[in-house]
Design a protein around this motif. Structure first.
Motif, short mmCIF file in Angstrom:
data_model
loop_
_atom_site.label_atom_id
_atom_site.label_comp_id
_atom_site.label_asym_id
_atom_site.label_seq_id
_atom_site.Cartn_x
_atom_site.Cartn_y
_atom_site.Cartn_z
N PHE A 124 27.42 1.48 10.87
CA PHE A 124 26.09 2.05 10.97
C PHE A 124 25.04 0.97 11.17
N SER A 125 24.07 1.30 11.99
CA SER A 125 22.90 0.46 12.18
C SER A 125 21.73 1.37 12.49
N PRO A 126 20.56 1.15 11.85
CA PRO A 126 19.41 2.03 12.11
C PRO A 126 18.81 1.87 13.51
N THR A 127 19.34 0.93 14.28
CA THR A 127 18.87 0.73 15.65
C THR A 127 20.03 0.89 16.62
N VAL A 128 19.68 1.10 17.89
CA VAL A 128 20.72 1.22 18.92
C VAL A 128 21.41 -0.13 19.10
N TYR A 180 20.83 9.66 8.98
CA TYR A 180 20.19 8.91 10.05
C TYR A 180 20.69 9.44 11.39
N PRO A 181 19.77 9.75 12.28
CA PRO A 181 18.30 9.74 12.13
C PRO A 181 17.84 10.90 11.24
N LYS A 182 16.56 11.22 11.30
CA LYS A 182 16.02 12.31 10.48
C LYS A 182 16.79 13.59 10.79
N PRO A 183 17.33 14.23 9.77
CA PRO A 183 18.18 15.41 10.04
C PRO A 183 17.35 16.64 10.41
N SER A 184 18.01 17.53 11.10
CA SER A 184 17.44 18.84 11.39
C SER A 184 17.91 19.80 10.29
N VAL A 185 16.95 20.37 9.55
CA VAL A 185 17.28 21.26 8.43
C VAL A 185 16.90 22.68 8.81
N PRO A 207 14.20 2.18 2.28
CA PRO A 207 14.29 0.81 2.81
C PRO A 207 15.56 0.52 3.61
N SER A 208 16.64 1.24 3.36
CA SER A 208 17.88 1.00 4.10
C SER A 208 17.86 1.64 5.48
N GLY A 209 16.81 2.41 5.78
CA GLY A 209 16.72 3.06 7.08
C GLY A 209 17.17 4.50 7.08
N LEU A 210 17.73 4.99 5.97
CA LEU A 210 18.21 6.36 5.91
C LEU A 210 17.06 7.31 5.57
N PHE A 211 17.22 8.57 6.00
CA PHE A 211 16.20 9.57 5.78
C PHE A 211 16.61 10.54 4.67
N ASN A 212 15.61 10.91 3.84
CA ASN A 212 15.77 11.94 2.82
C ASN A 212 14.79 13.06 3.13
N SER A 213 15.34 14.26 3.28
CA SER A 213 14.51 15.40 3.67
C SER A 213 14.56 16.49 2.60
N THR A 214 13.43 17.20 2.45
CA THR A 214 13.33 18.32 1.53
C THR A 214 12.76 19.52 2.27
N SER A 215 13.44 20.65 2.15
CA SER A 215 13.01 21.88 2.81
C SER A 215 12.81 22.96 1.76
N VAL A 216 11.72 23.73 1.88
CA VAL A 216 11.37 24.77 0.91
C VAL A 216 11.29 26.11 1.64
N LEU A 217 12.07 27.07 1.14
CA LEU A 217 12.09 28.42 1.71
C LEU A 217 11.61 29.40 0.65
N GLU A 218 10.62 30.23 1.04
CA GLU A 218 10.16 31.32 0.18
C GLU A 218 10.49 32.64 0.85
N MET A 219 11.09 33.53 0.07
CA MET A 219 11.48 34.82 0.62
C MET A 219 11.34 35.90 -0.45
#
Length: 386
Positions: A124-128, A180-185, A207-219
């Motif tokens: 893995f590398s955060p760049t091409v 990585y990259p930013k995930p589609s949730v 800092p390691s280049g990985l993405f953390n995502s949070t998604s909120v659903l109200e129903m």
């Protein structure tokens, strides 16, 4: 002598120069392989150095393959990844050195050199990362391709399984960590993808280049459902899913509670009224009894005073012929004699019982030796009262 079949192929694929047939004999022979036909056509036009594919996207730890092909003569073929040499091949001696994470396959023909590079464990590398194939010594010395290594993290719905009443607003939070990259949730409810406008997603890069995502659903809870949170990146099979179960129960009717409350309030009101009525009746009865006692006592006192005055008026200090001294020694009046030796206490008639009042009155009339015969009294022990 030229073979008739070869003469026919030369008419179809004529070499651009008289020496082409000698330089690429396989391209203009009846034994030409079908999978290198395109290379032969390119060879007939100009010399080349190709690295395929030009772009590769894989997950970390996956296997990836590249092919480097040329019609140029060369001594050494060198493979570089991110500017670092990972493999060298000699045209004469073959593979130079050995690396367990990299290996090669030779697909060369007599006129075309084709070497396949296999990366067993993509890092893995955060760049091409640039992959290059270089030939020494040649006129065309270098060809490059791009390697994009992605990271598949994990995904989790924080709330877990829920059981709620129908009509309630339910909130689900999904965390996708280490991507990585930013995930589609995205969200899926009962196998139906939820519109993007119905949930919100935010992402942060660590800092390691990985993405953390949070998604909120109200129903709105309308029916029991299977709720899924899906996170993915563009690499094949780079998808993670977390699912929970939403159980919807019928709401408790407010009418039942209203009836119970009404019954309780009614019962409490009746009990309170009954207690108040009892208290009022008791107080009224007590007041009446007190009034009657006062009236009776007052009436008796008036009558007693009247009788005493009438007797005094009649006797006028005279001797009472009805008096008998033996009556004083009788058993009925012995207690009065015994008390005679004790200090004399005058007790008013209001402190005596009815029977004792009559007796004292009687004895007082018999024992009328005081200077004031109008004052009648009883002799007994105890405290003095007028």
């Amino acid at each position: 002598m030229t073979h008739p079949g070869r003469r026919k192929e030369l008419q179809i694929f004529s070499p651009p120069c008289p020496c082409c047939a000698e330089q690429w004999p396989d391209c203009f022979s009846g034994n030409m392989h079908g999978h290198i036909l395109q290379l032969c056509v390119i060879q007939a036009v100009a010399s080349f150095l190709h690295l395929e594919p030009k772009t590769a996207t894989v997950l970390r730890g996956s296997e990836v393959r590249f092919n480097c092909s040329t019609d140029e003569s060369w001594d050494v073929m060198t493979w570089l990844l991110g500017g670092r040499t990972i493999l060298s091949i000699s045209e004469v001696h073959g593979l130079l050195g050995r690396d367990d994470s990299v290996w090669t396959v030779n697909h060369s023909l007599s006129s075309v050199s084709v070497w396949e590079l296999v990366l067993m464990n993509a890092s893995f590398s955060p760049t091409v990362q640039e992959l290059a194939c270089e030939l020494l010594p040649t006129r065309i010395s270098r060809s490059t391709a791009d390697l994009f290594v992605q990271e598949k993290g994990n995904v989790r719905i924080l709330e877990g399984d829920l059981s709620v009443q129908e009509g309630m607003l339910v909130t689900f939070r999904c965390q996708a960590l280490g991507w990585y990259p930013k995930p589609s949730v995205s969200w899926v409810v009962n196998a139906t993808t939820v519109d993007r406008g119905d949930y919100n997603t935010s992402s942060l890069q660590d800092p390691s280049g990985l993405f953390n995502s949070t998604s909120v659903l109200e129903m709105k809870a309308e029916a029991s459902s299977a709720v899924e949170c899906v996170a993915s990146v563009s690499a094949a099979l780079a998808q993670q899913t977390s699912s929970v179960k939403l159980t919807v129960v019928a709401p408790q009717t407010t009418q039942d509670h209203t009836v119970v409350i009404a019954v309780i309030v009614s019962v409490c009101t009746i009990i309170l009224l009954a207690v108040l009525i009892l208290i009022l009746c008791y107080r009224k009865k007590r007041t009446k009894l007190s009034s009657e006692n006062k009236f009776s006592s007052s009436s008796w006192t008036v009558n007693l005073s009247s009788e005493r005055r009438s007797v005094a008026d009649e006797t006028r200090g005279k001797v009472n012929p009805g008096y008998n001294a033996d009556d004083v020694t009788s058993s009925g009046h012995s207690d009065l004699r015994n008390r005679a030796d004790s200090p004399i206490n005058i007790i008013s008639s209001s402190r005596l019982s009815k029977s004792e009042r009559g007796r004292c009155f009687y004895l007082g009339l018999q024992w009328s030796k005081e200077d004031s015969p109008s004052r009648h009294y009883c002799l007994t022990s105890g405290s003095t009262a007028d």
